[in-house]
Design a protein around this motif. Sequence first.
Motif, PDB file in Angstrom:
ATOM      1  N   LEU A 131      40.279 -31.090   3.343  1.00 27.10           N
ATOM      2  CA  LEU A 131      39.889 -31.576   4.778  1.00 27.10           C
ATOM      3  C   LEU A 131      39.261 -32.728   4.850  1.00 27.10           C
ATOM      4  CD1 LEU A 131      38.944 -28.054   5.856  1.00 27.10           C
ATOM      5  CD2 LEU A 131      41.311 -28.922   6.314  1.00 27.10           C
ATOM      6  N   PRO A 132      39.889 -33.694   5.623  1.00 25.37           N
ATOM      7  CA  PRO A 132      39.211 -34.791   5.823  1.00 25.37           C
ATOM      8  C   PRO A 132      38.146 -34.584   6.681  1.00 25.37           C
ATOM      9  CG  PRO A 132      41.192 -34.841   7.055  1.00 25.37           C
ATOM     10  CD  PRO A 132      41.101 -33.677   6.260  1.00 25.37           C
ATOM     11  N   GLU A 133      37.015 -35.412   6.725  1.00 20.89           N
ATOM     12  CA  GLU A 133      35.864 -35.262   7.561  1.00 20.89           C
ATOM     13  C   GLU A 133      36.279 -35.320   9.002  1.00 20.89           C
ATOM     14  OE1 GLU A 133      31.411 -37.259   8.092  1.00 20.89           O
ATOM     15  OE2 GLU A 133      32.905 -38.305   6.796  1.00 20.89           O
ATOM     16  N   THR A 134      36.021 -34.576   9.722  1.00 24.11           N
ATOM     17  CA  THR A 134      36.169 -34.238  11.348  1.00 24.11           C
ATOM     18  C   THR A 134      35.162 -34.002  11.923  1.00 24.11           C
ATOM     19  OG1 THR A 134      38.397 -33.696  10.481  1.00 24.11           O
ATOM     20  CG2 THR A 134      37.871 -33.350  12.746  1.00 24.11           C
ATOM     21  N   LEU A 135      35.161 -34.550  13.000  1.00 29.28           N
ATOM     22  CA  LEU A 135      33.970 -34.054  14.216  1.00 29.28           C
ATOM     23  C   LEU A 135      34.457 -34.229  15.521  1.00 29.28           C
ATOM     24  CD1 LEU A 135      31.463 -36.825  12.743  1.00 29.28           C
ATOM     25  CD2 LEU A 135      31.089 -34.480  12.285  1.00 29.28           C
ATOM     26  N   PRO A 136      33.834 -33.422  16.505  1.00 26.65           N
ATOM     27  CA  PRO A 136      34.045 -33.587  17.752  1.00 26.65           C
ATOM     28  C   PRO A 136      33.774 -34.914  18.276  1.00 26.65           C
ATOM     29  CG  PRO A 136      32.789 -31.514  17.454  1.00 26.65           C
ATOM     30  CD  PRO A 136      32.743 -32.270  16.165  1.00 26.65           C
ATOM     31  N   PHE A 137      34.553 -35.575  19.157  1.00 26.10           N
ATOM     32  CA  PHE A 137      34.261 -36.834  19.554  1.00 26.10           C
ATOM     33  C   PHE A 137      33.126 -36.842  20.582  1.00 26.10           C
ATOM     34  CE2 PHE A 137      34.865 -39.599  23.308  1.00 26.10           C
ATOM     35  CZ  PHE A 137      34.831 -40.835  22.596  1.00 26.10           C
ATOM     36  N   SER A 138      32.244 -37.976  20.230  1.00 27.97           N
ATOM     37  CA  SER A 138      31.206 -38.317  21.370  1.00 27.97           C
ATOM     38  C   SER A 138      31.169 -39.787  20.991  1.00 27.97           C
ATOM     39  CB  SER A 138      30.095 -37.413  21.087  1.00 27.97           C
ATOM     40  OG  SER A 138      29.423 -38.073  19.817  1.00 27.97           O
ATOM     41  N   MET A 139      30.694 -40.521  21.830  1.00 26.12           N
ATOM     42  CA  MET A 139      30.442 -41.984  21.449  1.00 26.12           C
ATOM     43  C   MET A 139      29.715 -42.125  20.102  1.00 26.12           C
ATOM     44  SD  MET A 139      32.021 -44.257  23.128  1.00 26.12           S
ATOM     45  CE  MET A 139      33.091 -44.541  24.661  1.00 26.12           C
ATOM     46  N   GLN A 140      28.679 -41.299  20.042  1.00 27.83           N
ATOM     47  CA  GLN A 140      27.616 -41.370  18.866  1.00 27.83           C
ATOM     48  C   GLN A 140      28.548 -41.281  17.523  1.00 27.83           C
ATOM     49  OE1 GLN A 140      24.359 -38.868  19.259  1.00 27.83           O
ATOM     50  NE2 GLN A 140      23.672 -39.237  16.977  1.00 27.83           N
ATOM     51  N   SER A 141      29.284 -40.051  17.565  1.00 26.17           N
ATOM     52  CA  SER A 141      30.098 -39.662  16.368  1.00 26.17           C
ATOM     53  C   SER A 141      30.943 -40.593  16.087  1.00 26.17           C
ATOM     54  CB  SER A 141      30.683 -38.350  16.627  1.00 26.17           C
ATOM     55  OG  SER A 141      31.723 -38.196  17.541  1.00 26.17           O
ATOM     56  N   PHE A 142      31.687 -41.359  16.996  1.00 28.44           N
ATOM     57  CA  PHE A 142      32.632 -42.155  16.869  1.00 28.44           C
ATOM     58  C   PHE A 142      32.170 -43.520  16.419  1.00 28.44           C
ATOM     59  CE2 PHE A 142      34.797 -46.037  19.066  1.00 28.44           C
ATOM     60  CZ  PHE A 142      35.797 -46.246  18.196  1.00 28.44           C
ATOM     61  N   THR A 173      35.299 -60.826  12.914  1.00 27.31           N
ATOM     62  CA  THR A 173      35.395 -61.315  14.089  1.00 27.31           C
ATOM     63  C   THR A 173      35.845 -60.593  15.372  1.00 27.31           C
ATOM     64  OG1 THR A 173      37.620 -62.402  13.421  1.00 27.31           O
ATOM     65  CG2 THR A 173      35.484 -63.797  12.904  1.00 27.31           C
ATOM     66  N   SER A 174      36.479 -59.574  14.781  1.00 30.48           N
ATOM     67  CA  SER A 174      37.076 -58.567  16.008  1.00 30.48           C
ATOM     68  C   SER A 174      37.316 -57.340  15.816  1.00 30.48           C
ATOM     69  CB  SER A 174      38.473 -59.251  16.426  1.00 30.48           C
ATOM     70  OG  SER A 174      39.399 -59.198  15.556  1.00 30.48           O
ATOM     71  N   ALA A 195      31.557 -53.657  22.891  1.00 30.03           N
ATOM     72  CA  ALA A 195      31.413 -53.270  24.186  1.00 30.03           C
ATOM     73  C   ALA A 195      32.831 -53.089  24.975  1.00 30.03           C
ATOM     74  CB  ALA A 195      30.541 -54.307  25.182  1.00 30.03           C
ATOM     75  N   ALA A 196      33.712 -54.035  24.330  1.00 31.45           N
ATOM     76  CA  ALA A 196      35.195 -54.001  24.830  1.00 31.45           C
ATOM     77  C   ALA A 196      35.707 -52.698  24.396  1.00 31.45           C
ATOM     78  CB  ALA A 196      35.893 -55.116  24.671  1.00 31.45           C
ATOM     79  N   VAL A 197      35.494 -52.381  23.016  1.00 27.10           N
ATOM     80  CA  VAL A 197      36.061 -51.230  22.328  1.00 27.10           C
ATOM     81  C   VAL A 197      35.561 -49.909  22.993  1.00 27.10           C
ATOM     82  CG1 VAL A 197      35.844 -50.073  20.395  1.00 27.10           C
ATOM     83  CG2 VAL A 197      36.104 -52.392  20.172  1.00 27.10           C
ATOM     84  N   LYS A 198      34.262 -49.872  23.269  1.00 30.44           N
ATOM     85  CA  LYS A 198      33.574 -48.989  24.083  1.00 30.44           C
ATOM     86  C   LYS A 198      34.096 -48.497  25.300  1.00 30.44           C
ATOM     87  CE  LYS A 198      28.887 -46.991  25.076  1.00 30.44           C
ATOM     88  NZ  LYS A 198      27.496 -47.388  24.600  1.00 30.44           N
TER      89      LYS A 198
END
Length: 361
Positions: A131-142, A173-174, A195-198
């Motif tokens: 199993l690949p490492e998997t976490l519930p999404f949150s901004m912190q985990s992401f 650079t991006s 910030a744009a990714v966020k």
Amino acid sequence: MASNQNKTLGIMALVKRDEPRFPEKGYYQKLTEIGRKHGIRVFVFSPRQADFARRQVVGFEYHKGQWRRKLFPFPAVVYDRCFISASYRHYKPFIERLQKDPQVIFMGLGLSGKWEVHQILLQSPQLAPYLPETLPFSMQSFFSLLKRDGTTILKPAVGTHGAGVIRIDTSPTSYSIIGRDHRNQPFTRRMKTLAAVKRFVRRFTLGRTFLVQSYLSLHTPAGDPYDVRVLVQKNEAGNWVTTGKAVRIGNSNITSNLHGGGKAIPLAAFLNRYFSAEKRTAIEQQIDEIVRILPPFLEEHHGRLTELGIDIGIDTKGNVWIIEVNSRPGRSVFRLTNDRDARIRSVTLPVKYAQYLMKIV
């Protein structure tokens, strides 16, 4: 045991209105024809059309080249093909009520989501390493995975066909985002700031539950993504059997799903093309181990299942991974690989397993 008067198999689908408008019509037509040969009447129905007081349901039966709307008694056995979608919540209360009916047998209980399946499989010492490492999404985990690895995957916790799966890559650079939107359309974006990714990720995940997953190099030397689809099904004796295996190759995007325009080839031919004989043997042995252990283990912890589409990844080093498990699998992959035997088994076994349940329950 089902009576002779009610040897019926009801295919439960998200039927729209009172018209025969539902996906997989060709598949259901074949099930109807096979059912007829086994003395089983097959029809398609919506759980929202169930009349629990009269124990009747409005359904559609394929006969002489057309789908005809009729009134049926509750089926002896239900084959759940209600794909999870935005409208699923309108059907869920009716499905749950049918599941509680002591006179109705469900061939299998649909898996609830990728995170729940991941949590179950983690409990198996044999399956956990795949199993690949998997976490519930949150901004912190992401951002934690993105900062550590430089690349990460976001995928919907519930969904099919690769829709909504994206990969975020970091460069000096991006940042680049590649994947498929919620309508399964491919896209690529490039952004200069975190910030744009966020902002993008917050909008993209709004209102839905997502998972964050470590990135695996699951692509050919040419960069085309691929995975191995293994279809396992219950047979006429109620035992798990492997119906077929095939490799799905995508079109230089993140997912290999056939709904995204990919192609399929037999597993053996693919492994011969890209791996040494020694590596091929190891890969095949590990896939066979997963296929042998996973279905009964998942069923033991989840409840009755009738078939599973197990999606297996092989990274560029030949490591094997469990990517996803689907309890409502498609079977078009075997048409694309010209695997006639697998294609016939894939549509015959659901009817045979339904017949088995009618005899023993």
